[in-house]
Enzyme design. Structure first.
Site, PDB file in Angstrom:
ATOM      1  N   TYR A   1      -1.795   6.069  -4.489  1.00  0.00           N
ATOM      2  CA  TYR A   1      -0.598   5.397  -5.016  1.00  0.00           C
ATOM      3  C   TYR A   1      -0.758   5.102  -6.500  1.00  0.00           C
ATOM      4  O   TYR A   1       0.115   5.450  -7.301  1.00  0.00           O
ATOM      5  CB  TYR A   1      -0.395   4.106  -4.219  1.00  0.00           C
TER       6      TYR A   1
ATOM      7  N   GLU B   1      -2.864   6.279  -8.860  1.00  0.00           N
ATOM      8  CA  GLU B   1      -2.928   7.452  -9.740  1.00  0.00           C
ATOM      9  C   GLU B   1      -1.653   8.287  -9.636  1.00  0.00           C
ATOM     10  O   GLU B   1      -1.225   8.899 -10.617  1.00  0.00           O
ATOM     11  CB  GLU B   1      -4.162   8.309  -9.432  1.00  0.00           C
TER      12      GLU B   1
ATOM     13  N   SER C   1       5.656 -10.585   4.186  1.00  0.00           N
ATOM     14  CA  SER C   1       6.255 -10.327   5.506  1.00  0.00           C
ATOM     15  C   SER C   1       5.273 -10.669   6.619  1.00  0.00           C
ATOM     16  O   SER C   1       5.646 -11.296   7.615  1.00  0.00           O
ATOM     17  CB  SER C   1       6.753  -8.883   5.599  1.00  0.00           C
ATOM     18  N   ASN C   2       4.005 -10.292   6.461  1.00  0.00           N
ATOM     19  CA  ASN C   2       3.017 -10.623   7.498  1.00  0.00           C
ATOM     20  C   ASN C   2       2.972 -12.125   7.751  1.00  0.00           C
ATOM     21  O   ASN C   2       3.065 -12.578   8.904  1.00  0.00           O
ATOM     22  CB  ASN C   2       1.608 -10.168   7.078  1.00  0.00           C
TER      23      ASN C   2
ATOM     24  N   PRO D   1      -6.982  -5.765  -5.709  1.00  0.00           N
ATOM     25  CA  PRO D   1      -7.072  -6.426  -7.019  1.00  0.00           C
ATOM     26  C   PRO D   1      -7.312  -7.934  -6.894  1.00  0.00           C
ATOM     27  O   PRO D   1      -6.734  -8.597  -6.035  1.00  0.00           O
ATOM     28  CB  PRO D   1      -5.712  -6.135  -7.646  1.00  0.00           C
TER      29      PRO D   1
HETATM   30  N1  UDP Z   1      -3.072  -9.889   2.242  1.00  0.00           N
HETATM   31  C1  UDP Z   1      -3.485 -10.905   3.093  1.00  0.00           C
HETATM   32  N2  UDP Z   1      -3.011 -10.889   4.379  1.00  0.00           N
HETATM   33  C2  UDP Z   1      -2.156  -9.953   4.844  1.00  0.00           C
HETATM   34  C3  UDP Z   1      -1.719  -8.926   3.973  1.00  0.00           C
HETATM   35  C4  UDP Z   1      -2.199  -8.919   2.665  1.00  0.00           C
HETATM   36  O1  UDP Z   1      -4.261 -11.799   2.719  1.00  0.00           O
HETATM   37  O2  UDP Z   1      -1.777 -10.034   6.032  1.00  0.00           O
HETATM   38  C5  UDP Z   1      -3.518  -9.925   0.830  1.00  0.00           C
HETATM   39  C6  UDP Z   1      -4.031  -8.586   0.295  1.00  0.00           C
HETATM   40  O3  UDP Z   1      -5.414  -8.444   0.567  1.00  0.00           O
HETATM   41  C7  UDP Z   1      -3.740  -8.744  -1.184  1.00  0.00           C
HETATM   42  C8  UDP Z   1      -2.500  -9.612  -1.241  1.00  0.00           C
HETATM   43  O4  UDP Z   1      -2.410 -10.252   0.033  1.00  0.00           O
HETATM   44  O5  UDP Z   1      -4.785  -9.417  -1.844  1.00  0.00           O
HETATM   45  C9  UDP Z   1      -1.209  -8.839  -1.489  1.00  0.00           C
HETATM   46  O6  UDP Z   1      -1.175  -7.780  -0.556  1.00  0.00           O
HETATM   47  P1  UDP Z   1       0.090  -6.836  -0.367  1.00  0.00           P
HETATM   48  O7  UDP Z   1      -0.287  -5.828   0.656  1.00  0.00           O
HETATM   49  O8  UDP Z   1       1.319  -7.636  -0.108  1.00  0.00           O
HETATM   50  O9  UDP Z   1       0.335  -6.135  -1.786  1.00  0.00           O
HETATM   51  P2  UDP Z   1      -0.644  -5.566  -2.933  1.00  0.00           P
HETATM   52  O10 UDP Z   1      -0.368  -6.427  -4.093  1.00  0.00           O
HETATM   53  O11 UDP Z   1      -2.076  -5.667  -2.505  1.00  0.00           O
HETATM   54  O12 UDP Z   1      -0.208  -4.150  -3.107  1.00  0.00           O
END
Ligand code: UDP
Length: 313
Positions: free
Chosen positions: A145, A147, A189-190, A275
């Protein structure tokens, strides 16, 4: 009539954008989507308009659709979705933008590329300014994604220099709101779905990593300003995000308080290359897009998003 093509039009951001565009009676909107992550229910309202058309197609395949504006939003965007088939993700970024740049060049249309804060990778510069070139692992699980989107930006600027193609590049930071896919695995959302079901919120790692969360309406306003009201030679890239910075633990606490969940949180392993910090510097957007800045804070945006998810489960 302005003829507008939105790729990824059935996705979260694409469908919110289509609705906003249709509010202008001078717009005719065509949404193109292969429904890989997009959902037809997002287009329920749009489909009632006689100025709207849906085409089920893959942005990787060339199309010939006369148009004045192209919003290239097609790409799976949540980490679980884009990692499901990493090669498909990179192809979508690259073949997709080439097809859309060819179309824009042919019809002298303006192409807006939906790039991402992921181009900054795990950033050493904080907050992230557009001039920062990023710190991306080019062979990790996120690189398909990151790159892919970086190369797509590069193609936009090369088409612009080589063929004079009209381009606008936006870098979208974490965005949330109605029409999000409840199953896409993103943190907002989660957490909301888990809290509404009174299940423990899954915090990855220790939860101290940060993100800045932007409500979708603020993003759409920035997109329209960039396409229609910015200087014609302002190509970007420009950050569109909310500069408020939150840890995932803070987000979990906020969602817990708002939903009344009593299930607490559980920690899960941190995915690789996640990140550590992310925060949008929006000075450029503010200066170039008529003082644009987000109007909806996380507190209010979460209330609206929780309402949306309540209606789904
Ligand atoms: N994350 C989390 N629990 C979840 C889903 C994601 O703690 O159920 C964390 C994930 O590790 C990241 C942040 O939330 O540090 C944002 O994740 P997301 O997938 O929403 O987007 P990203 O910014 O990582 O593309």
């Amino acid at each position: 009539m302005k003829r507008i093509l939105v790729t990824g039009g059935a996705g979260f951001i694409g469908s919110n954008l289509c609705e906003r565009l249709l509010a202008d009676p001078g717009n005719y909107v065509t949404a193109l989507d292969n429904l890989y992550t997009g959902r037809m229910e997002n287009l329920e309202k749009c489909l009632k308009s006689d100025r709207f058309e849906f085409i089920e197609a893959d942005v990787c395949d060339p199309v010939n659709i006369p148009c004045d504006r192209i919003y290239n939003a097609a790409c799976p965007a949540s980490p679980p979705a884009y990692q499901k088939s990493p090669t498909k993700t990179t192809k979508t970024c690259i073949f997709g933008v080439i097809n859309m740049l060819e179309l824009a060049t042919k019809y002298n249309a303006t192409l807006m590329q939906f790039s991402t804060s992921e181009v900054y990778g795990d950033p050493e510069v904080h907050p992230q300014v557009e001039s920062y070139r990023g710190c991306v692992n080019c062979h990790g699980i996120r690189s398909c994604y990151d790159e892919g989107k970086r190369c797509a930006e590069s193609l936009c600027f090369d088409y612009n220099r080589e063929f004079g193609t009209k381009i606008k590049v936006i870098r979208i930071f974490n965005t949330y709101g109605p029409k999000m896919d409840p199953d896409d695995g993103r943190v907002v959302s989660n957490f909301i779905i888990q809290a509404l079901k009174n299940e423990p919120l899954t915090v990855y790692g220790d939860g101290t990593q940060t993100r800045s969360f932007q409500y979708v309406d603020d993003l759409i306003e920035g997109i329209i300003r960039m396409m229609e009201y910015s200087r014609s030679d302002f190509t970007g890239p420009v950050n569109l995000g909310n500069p408020g910075e939150f840890t995932m633990l803070e987000l979990a606490n906020l969602v817990t308080a708002k939903t009344g969940s009593t299930a607490g949180i559980i920690h899960m392993p941190l995915p690789s290359d996640d990140p550590t910090r992310r925060k949008a510097d929006i000075s450029l957007a503010n200066a170039e897009l008529g003082g644009w800045s987000p109007a909806i804070c996380l507190d209010e945006g979460l209330d609206r998003t929780i309402e949306y998810f309540r209606g789904l489960i």
